[in-house]
Design a protein around this motif. Structure first.
Motif, PDB file in Angstrom:
ATOM      1  N   UNK A 124       0.868  -1.174   0.000  1.00 56.57           N
ATOM      2  CA  UNK A 124       0.000   0.000   0.000  1.00 56.57           C
ATOM      3  C   UNK A 124       0.902   1.221   0.000  1.00 56.57           C
ATOM      4  N   UNK A 125       0.769   2.064  -1.005  1.00 51.33           N
ATOM      5  CA  UNK A 125       1.575   3.278  -1.142  1.00 51.33           C
ATOM      6  C   UNK A 125       3.061   3.006  -1.057  1.00 51.33           C
ATOM      7  N   UNK A 126       3.520   1.925  -1.683  1.00 51.21           N
ATOM      8  CA  UNK A 126       4.936   1.576  -1.708  1.00 51.21           C
ATOM      9  C   UNK A 126       5.441   0.906  -0.447  1.00 51.21           C
ATOM     10  N   UNK A 127       4.585   0.724   0.543  1.00 49.39           N
ATOM     11  CA  UNK A 127       4.992   0.095   1.801  1.00 49.39           C
ATOM     12  C   UNK A 127       4.528  -1.364   1.804  1.00 49.39           C
ATOM     13  N   UNK A 128       5.466  -2.274   2.099  1.00 48.26           N
ATOM     14  CA  UNK A 128       5.160  -3.701   2.124  1.00 48.26           C
ATOM     15  C   UNK A 128       4.293  -4.009   3.339  1.00 48.26           C
ATOM     16  N   UNK A 129       3.120  -4.599   3.103  1.00 44.97           N
ATOM     17  CA  UNK A 129       2.206  -4.928   4.197  1.00 44.97           C
ATOM     18  C   UNK A 129       2.325  -6.378   4.639  1.00 44.97           C
ATOM     19  N   UNK A 130       2.410  -7.285   3.654  1.00 41.81           N
ATOM     20  CA  UNK A 130       2.418  -8.717   3.974  1.00 41.81           C
ATOM     21  C   UNK A 130       3.069  -9.463   2.829  1.00 41.81           C
ATOM     22  N   UNK A 131       3.773 -10.542   3.159  1.00 40.96           N
ATOM     23  CA  UNK A 131       4.376 -11.416   2.163  1.00 40.96           C
ATOM     24  C   UNK A 131       4.014 -12.852   2.515  1.00 40.96           C
ATOM     25  N   UNK A 132       3.538 -13.587   1.528  1.00 38.41           N
ATOM     26  CA  UNK A 132       3.196 -14.994   1.700  1.00 38.41           C
ATOM     27  C   UNK A 132       4.030 -15.827   0.752  1.00 38.41           C
ATOM     28  N   UNK A 133       4.543 -16.943   1.223  1.00 38.69           N
ATOM     29  CA  UNK A 133       5.293 -17.862   0.376  1.00 38.69           C
ATOM     30  C   UNK A 133       4.454 -19.098   0.124  1.00 38.69           C
TER      31      UNK A 133
END
Length: 133
Positions: A124-133
């Motif tokens: 959101x707006x260039x900010x990483x919120x969540x990463x799933x593998x």
């Protein structure tokens, strides 16, 4: 001999009673069930979804003015039905009991930043919120 028979019979009776007690107690040995969603962020809180796959270029979905587009493919609009199906399945997933929680296990199961089958990133707006593998 009668004394030995009496002792062994008593032991058998105690074992039978213990076995009946153990089998009569109901314990839940089923799989872990969770009511917590895998993703704790809403779809409205995201404006970029990146899908990375091994040895392939990442697929980027970007939201502009309430429309999801594919910027890597001349800003073609994303099929809303397919996006709804994808996000519905993804947001419907529940967390499960962790199989392992060490860095070595993550590498072995191919779910870390260096070794993965697929990686989903939400921004959101260039900010990483969540990463799933």
């Amino acid at each position: 001999m009668k004394k030995l028979t009496l002792i062994l019979s008593s032991l058998l009776a105690v074992q039978t009673v213990l076995a009946m007690l153990l089998f009569s107690v109901k314990t839940d040995t089923g799989a872990f069930q969770s009511d917590k969603n895998l993703l704790d962020i809403g779809m409205e809180a995201i404006d970029v979804i990146t899908i990375e796959q091994k040895d392939k270029a990442p697929l980027i979905l970007k939201k502009e003015k309430e429309q999801w587009l594919l910027p890597g493919y001349f800003n073609v609009p994303v099929d809303s039905t397919k996006l709804r199906d994808f996000t519905g399945k993804l947001w419907g997933q529940k967390t499960s009991w962790p199989v392992a929680n060490t860095e070595e296990a993550a590498e072995r199961f191919q779910v870390n930043k260096d070794k993965f089958e697929r990686k989903l990133s939400f921004q959101k707006d260039g900010k990483m919120l969540k990463t799933l593998f």
